[in-house]
Design an enzyme around this catalytic site. Structure first.
Site, PDB file in Angstrom:
ATOM      1  N   CYS A  46       0.816  -1.213   0.000  1.00 35.38           N
ATOM      2  CA  CYS A  46       0.000   0.000   0.000  1.00 35.38           C
ATOM      3  C   CYS A  46       0.847   1.260   0.000  1.00 35.38           C
ATOM      4  O   CYS A  46       0.668   2.147  -0.822  1.00 35.38           O
ATOM      5  CB  CYS A  46      -0.934   0.005   1.211  1.00 35.38           C
ATOM      6  N   CYS A  51      -1.393   1.765  -3.017  1.00 36.06           N
ATOM      7  CA  CYS A  51      -2.369   2.827  -2.782  1.00 36.06           C
ATOM      8  C   CYS A  51      -1.776   4.229  -2.780  1.00 36.06           C
ATOM      9  O   CYS A  51      -2.266   5.123  -3.469  1.00 36.06           O
ATOM     10  CB  CYS A  51      -3.079   2.613  -1.439  1.00 36.06           C
ATOM     11  N   LYS A  54       0.142   5.302  -6.094  1.00 34.19           N
ATOM     12  CA  LYS A  54      -0.878   5.325  -7.149  1.00 34.19           C
ATOM     13  C   LYS A  54      -1.779   6.532  -7.005  1.00 34.19           C
ATOM     14  O   LYS A  54      -2.070   7.227  -7.987  1.00 34.19           O
ATOM     15  CB  LYS A  54      -1.712   4.043  -7.077  1.00 34.19           C
ATOM     16  N   GLU A 185      -7.324   1.761 -13.437  1.00 32.83           N
ATOM     17  CA  GLU A 185      -6.759   2.941 -12.783  1.00 32.83           C
ATOM     18  C   GLU A 185      -5.521   3.434 -13.519  1.00 32.83           C
ATOM     19  O   GLU A 185      -5.373   4.635 -13.791  1.00 32.83           O
ATOM     20  CB  GLU A 185      -6.420   2.621 -11.328  1.00 32.83           C
ATOM     21  N   HIS A 474     -27.706  21.194  -1.123  1.00 30.97           N
ATOM     22  CA  HIS A 474     -27.848  21.691  -2.493  1.00 30.97           C
ATOM     23  C   HIS A 474     -26.983  22.931  -2.703  1.00 30.97           C
ATOM     24  O   HIS A 474     -26.851  23.751  -1.804  1.00 30.97           O
ATOM     25  CB  HIS A 474     -29.327  22.050  -2.736  1.00 30.97           C
ATOM     26  N   GLU A 479     -26.598  14.955  -3.514  1.00 32.58           N
ATOM     27  CA  GLU A 479     -27.956  15.150  -3.026  1.00 32.58           C
ATOM     28  C   GLU A 479     -28.931  14.188  -3.701  1.00 32.58           C
ATOM     29  O   GLU A 479     -29.998  13.875  -3.155  1.00 32.58           O
ATOM     30  CB  GLU A 479     -28.418  16.589  -3.229  1.00 32.58           C
TER      31      GLU A 479
END
Length: 491
Positions: A46, A51, A54, A185, A474, A479
């Protein structure tokens, strides 16, 4: 062997996120004598090869369109080029810093660390590559996983995900093989950094196992953004273009690159693409197409790193892909030996490995047997746009019960104003029987941030009516998760 004869209460093999967390907590909070061996870099996949680097590359690649959007909003900016060498230098400095953090955390917790490869001699004895042996009442295997190449002649000409952070320079063109989250990815990342990206995937749609509607929008968006995605396509042959029997073929970028395309430097990397790349690579696909790419990357899967550790010799069961077989408490068939993280091939995510490590410590050192809950784990795929998901896909849910599907797809305000075609998706899968929200799927910028919060609601088994009772914020994209009143369909 009597307990007082052990060198340690716990010996951890593997210095990734799960192993480090277990070691730290066992030593720091429970006073256990703990040793840990790591033969590569502390932080594991990771932090060092996954992770973290990346995600930093994701951030870098997303700036490609910022200038265009800024200009649409009235700013007068001009785009420059991407400096890979400058970025890579900062990237490696950050990874060095994080590795130092991991080492210091272990030291401050009182954990003895060994920069060595560890194998097992018996249920309580670890042999280190430096020649030492250590004994422990409990042994925890946390060695993670590694990328694999396909069984294909000349596959060593291609790189894998571990290698990509060590490139001397970015290629002009790249073929990525695979359709999982790593392949997708990096296709988006490299495309965003200006590389001409082609992606082959043998399946009918990328991101197998995820919601069909969501992954369909990701694929559509990738193509809109410039990734040349080919489904139902795989690689069948590859070789150096200069060695191809019909002679070298020009790459799509040769005209711009000139002779430099034939003079690529070797690519170093911790995982080691075996051999050296000495030029563009000729590739033949299952549909008969022949093309030449400056670089080929395999993202065709990862296997648990359990081999050649002596596990099977002492009675630890190993599965077909190399996974260490454990029970719900992460215990192997040898009572003193446990395993967590990707080496068990349960749910291969860093936060899961950390939770498994914590549960192990609670079970063994706090005398509180704690199984790990692997249900309803939220996750994100850092494509462009991102996908966030938690719970069941529509396809999975409808095979189990009758469900209602609430879904909307639209152009978000920010990019619509800039004239971009980008669309987002908000989707809820709802049980028709008890109204529980069984799944939530989001395809949108920052979907990873959104799904973390939505994951709380799905994990709490909230109903659609409880979503509806929540007042909207909003104007936001999210939403829509609380304003979709009527189902689009029943499945």
């Amino acid at each position: 062997m009597a307990e007082t004869e052990f060198d340690y209460d716990l010996f951890v093999i593997g210095g990734g996120s799960g192993g480090v967390r277990a070691a730290r907590v066992a030593a720091g909070e429970h006073g256990a004598r703990v040793g840990l061996a790591e033969h590569d870099r502390y932080g594991g996949t990771c932090v060092i090869r996954g992770c973290v680097p990346k995600k930093l590359m994701v951030f870098a690649s997303e700036y490609a369109h910022v200038v265009d959007e800024a200009n649409a909003y009235g700013w007068d900016h001009k785009a420059g080029g991407f400096d890979w060498s400058a970025f890579r230098g900062k990237l490696h400095s950050e990874l060095d810093r994080l590795e130092g953090v991991y080492r210091n955390l272990l030291k401050s917790s009182g954990v003895d660390t060994f920069d060595a490869r560890a194998t097992l001699k018996d249920a309580h004895t670890v042999a280190l590559s430096g020649g030492e042996t250590k004994t422990a009442k409990h042994i925890l295997i946390a060695t993670g996983g590694h990328p694999v190449r396909p069984d294909l002649p000349n596959a060593d000409l291609g790189i894998v995900s571990d290698d990509i952070f060590h490139l001397d320079e970015l290629p002009k063109s790249m073929l990525i093989i695979g359709g999982g989250y790593i392949a997708c990815e990096f296709a988006c990342i490299m495309n965003g950094l200006g590389v001409e990206v082609t992606q082959y995937y043998r399946g009918a749609q990328i991101l197998r196992g995820f919601d069909d509607e969501a992954r369909g929008l990701v694929a559509e968006s990738m193509r809109e953004n410039g990734v040349d995605l080919h489904l139902g396509t795989n690689i069948v042959e590859m070789s150096l273009a200069a060695d191809h029997k019909d002679g070298p073929m020009p790459t799509a970028s040769d005209a711009a690159m000139g002779a430099s395309a034939q003079q690529r430097r070797d690519i170093p990397g911790k995982s080691g693409a075996k051999g050296s790349r000495k030029g563009p690579i000729w590739v033949k696909s299952t549909n008969g197409t022949e093309k030449v790419f400056d670089m080929v990357m395999f993202a065709t899967g990862r296997d648990p790193s359990s081999r050649e550790m002596g596990l099977e010799d002492i009675g630890v069961s190993i599965g077909r892909r190399g996974e260490v077989v454990v029970n719900e408490y992460s215990q192997t068939g040898v009572p003193s030996i446990y395993a967590i993280g990707d080496v068990t091939n349960r749910v291969n995510l860093t936060p899961v490995a950390i939770r498994e490590g914590m549960a192990f410590v609670q079970t063994v050192f706090a005398a509180e047997p704690t199984p790990v809950d692997h249900e309803l784990i939220a996750s994100a795929i850092f494509t462009q746009p991102e996908m966030g998901t938690v719970g069941m896909s529509e396809e999975e849910a409808r095979d189990k019960e009758e469900v209602e599907i609430y879904c909307t797809s639209f152009r978000p305000m920010q990019t619509a104003f800039a004239g971009k075609p980008n669309r987002v998706l908000m989707k809820l899968v709802v049980s028709k029987k008890d109204r529980t929200v069984l799944g939530c799927h989001i395809v949108a910028p920052h979907a990873g941030e959104l799904i973390q919060l939505a994951g709380i609601a799905v994990k709490a088994k909230l109903t659609k009516e409880q979503f509806d009772a929540t007042c909207a914020v909003h104007p936001t994209m999210s939403e829509e998760l609380v304003t979709m009143r009527n189902p689009m369909r029943t499945a």
